[in-house]
Design a protein around this motif. Structure first.
Motif, short mmCIF file in Angstrom:
data_model
loop_
_atom_site.label_atom_id
_atom_site.label_comp_id
_atom_site.label_asym_id
_atom_site.label_seq_id
_atom_site.Cartn_x
_atom_site.Cartn_y
_atom_site.Cartn_z
N GLU A 287 0.83 -1.19 0.00
CA GLU A 287 0.00 0.00 0.00
C GLU A 287 0.88 1.26 0.00
O GLU A 287 1.85 1.35 0.77
CB GLU A 287 -0.91 0.02 1.23
N GLU A 290 -0.48 7.17 -0.15
CA GLU A 290 -1.73 7.72 -0.67
C GLU A 290 -2.88 6.73 -0.49
O GLU A 290 -4.02 7.13 -0.17
CB GLU A 290 -1.56 8.09 -2.14
N ASP A 291 -2.59 5.43 -0.69
CA ASP A 291 -3.61 4.40 -0.43
C ASP A 291 -4.07 4.47 1.02
O ASP A 291 -5.27 4.43 1.33
CB ASP A 291 -3.04 3.00 -0.68
N ALA A 293 -3.80 6.94 3.18
CA ALA A 293 -4.52 8.18 3.48
C ALA A 293 -5.96 8.09 2.99
O ALA A 293 -6.89 8.52 3.71
CB ALA A 293 -3.81 9.37 2.83
N LYS A 294 -6.17 7.53 1.81
CA LYS A 294 -7.52 7.38 1.27
C LYS A 294 -8.37 6.49 2.17
O LYS A 294 -9.54 6.78 2.46
CB LYS A 294 -7.45 6.82 -0.14
N ARG A 295 -7.77 5.40 2.65
CA ARG A 295 -8.50 4.48 3.52
C ARG A 295 -8.83 5.13 4.86
O ARG A 295 -9.92 4.91 5.42
CB ARG A 295 -7.68 3.20 3.73
N LYS A 297 -9.30 8.29 5.42
CA LYS A 297 -10.39 9.25 5.19
C LYS A 297 -11.74 8.53 5.11
O LYS A 297 -12.76 9.04 5.57
CB LYS A 297 -10.12 10.04 3.93
N GLN A 298 -11.72 7.34 4.55
CA GLN A 298 -12.94 6.53 4.51
C GLN A 298 -13.38 6.17 5.92
O GLN A 298 -14.58 6.25 6.25
CB GLN A 298 -12.66 5.26 3.69
N GLY A 334 1.15 7.66 5.49
CA GLY A 334 -0.24 7.97 5.15
C GLY A 334 -1.00 8.57 6.32
O GLY A 334 -1.79 9.52 6.15
N VAL A 338 -2.76 12.52 6.70
CA VAL A 338 -4.12 12.87 7.11
C VAL A 338 -4.10 13.69 8.40
O VAL A 338 -4.82 14.69 8.53
CB VAL A 338 -4.97 11.60 7.31
#
Length: 342
Positions: A287, A290-291, A293-295, A297-298, A334, A338
């Motif tokens: 991962e 960026e992966d 960080a996206k997770r 945020k989810q 990550g 965030v």
């Protein structure tokens, strides 16, 4: 509530260095002093990798544990290996793990060895990260013991192990351990078919002596034997009873399940902090920050930042060290991305 938002942590185990894997197959060639030196070197290695990644919470990597359950059986009197119960060939599966007969009363007069592990970690770790110890819960620890006339089923074995584990937890707190995880993956694996209220009662009686005396968490995953899940992989059967666990934090495997049922984490967050498995220890896709960080945020759609921690799905013992290092480093990067933009 945890000290700051989006804390980065680990479950407990870390891969052995290759030389330690080799040495465990040839222990008869080593003396006691050799083995102690080897263990210390392995713990230094695990600490180095975790600290280099920037983790907020580290462990000793469980470098003295040659198996999640079986290592503890060496500390328990009244147990004898049952080699005939073990399948040795074919695709790797959970039934290749050794089982044991119970031949006498189950006792552990010298504890389970976790206090010594923690004291070694205290000695070797640098200032900065929080030091965490992990201990298997009694239901999970009972899993490779075969019932007999005295202990008629798994629950009877669990009850016999419960005070042994409670005593170990008390000794850890007395040794200065401020963060403890009680691993109960068997409870999460069997929640779909067993009495979850009974599980909650067992768990809470186990940890009762240390509630309020340390930061207490539990690890609920769906098993990991050589990179394979073991149990039924759903959070839904855990609710509502597992919400009554007396813990500060619950760790739940999510990445390997593609964040299925993520909305259910919200009900846990109403009762406790939630450490989300944000990187997949069973997958060799690394991962990116960026992966991660996206997770995260989810996850923040369901868990407030101040109650959210991130971790690997499970312990890293079944994952190659090169991958473990990079997954942890990217997980921390990550999380920082965030955290800095909250």
């Amino acid at each position: 509530m945890q000290p700051f938002p989006i804390r980065t942590t680990v479950v407990g185990s870390y891969p052995f260095p290759g030389w330690l894997e080799f040495a465990t197959q040839h222990l008869q060639q080593f003396g006691a002093a050799d083995i102690e030196e080897m263990i210390e070197d392995a713990v230094i290695t695990a600490i180095h990798d975790q600290v280099s990644s920037g983790l907020d919470v580290i462990t000793d990597g469980e470098q003295t544990r040659f198996d999640f359950n079986l290592s503890f059986y060496g500390y328990i009197n009244g147990i004898q290996a049952n080699e005939t119960e073990t399948r040795r060939f074919g695709p790797a599966a959970h039934d290749q793990r050794g089982k044991h007969n119970i031949i006498d009363t189950l006792t552990a007069p010298n504890g389970l060895g976790v206090v010594k592990e923690f004291q070694r970690l205290q000695k070797l770790a640098p200032q900065g990260p929080v030091l965490k110890a992990s201990v298997p819960g009694p239901f999970t620890l009972s899993g490779r013991l075969l019932p007999n006339a005295t202990y008629k089923d798994r629950y009877a074995i669990t009850e016999a192990l419960l005070p042994i584990i409670s005593k170990e937890l008390e000794a850890l707190v007395a040794a200065g351990c401020t963060e403890i995880t009680v691993d109960e993956p068997s409870m999460s694996c069997y929640a779909y078919k067993e009495d979850t209220k009974r599980f909650t009662d067992i768990f809470n009686r186990t940890v009762a002596p240390i509630v309020g005396k340390c930061r207490l968490s539990t690890h609920l995953c769906f098993g990991n034997f050589k990179g394979r899940p073991v149990g039924y992989r759903s959070i839904k059967p855990m609710i509502p009873d597992f919400l009554d666990f007396n813990v500060n934090e619950v760790h739940i495997e999510m990445a390997n399940r593609e964040f299925a049922e993520i909305e259910l984490l919200q009900v846990f967050a109403e009762k406790m902090d939630v450490a989300v498995g944000i990187v997949d220890v069973k997958n060799y896709y690394i991962e990116t920050p960026e992966d991660v960080a996206k997770r995260i945020k989810q996850c923040l759609q369901y868990i407030p930042a101040e109650k959210l921690a991130v971790a690997p799905d499970c312990g890293l013992s079944q994952t190659a060290r090169w991958a473990s290092r990079q997954k942890l480093a990217n997980m921390v990067k990550g999380a920082k991305m965030v955290r800095e933009n909250l």
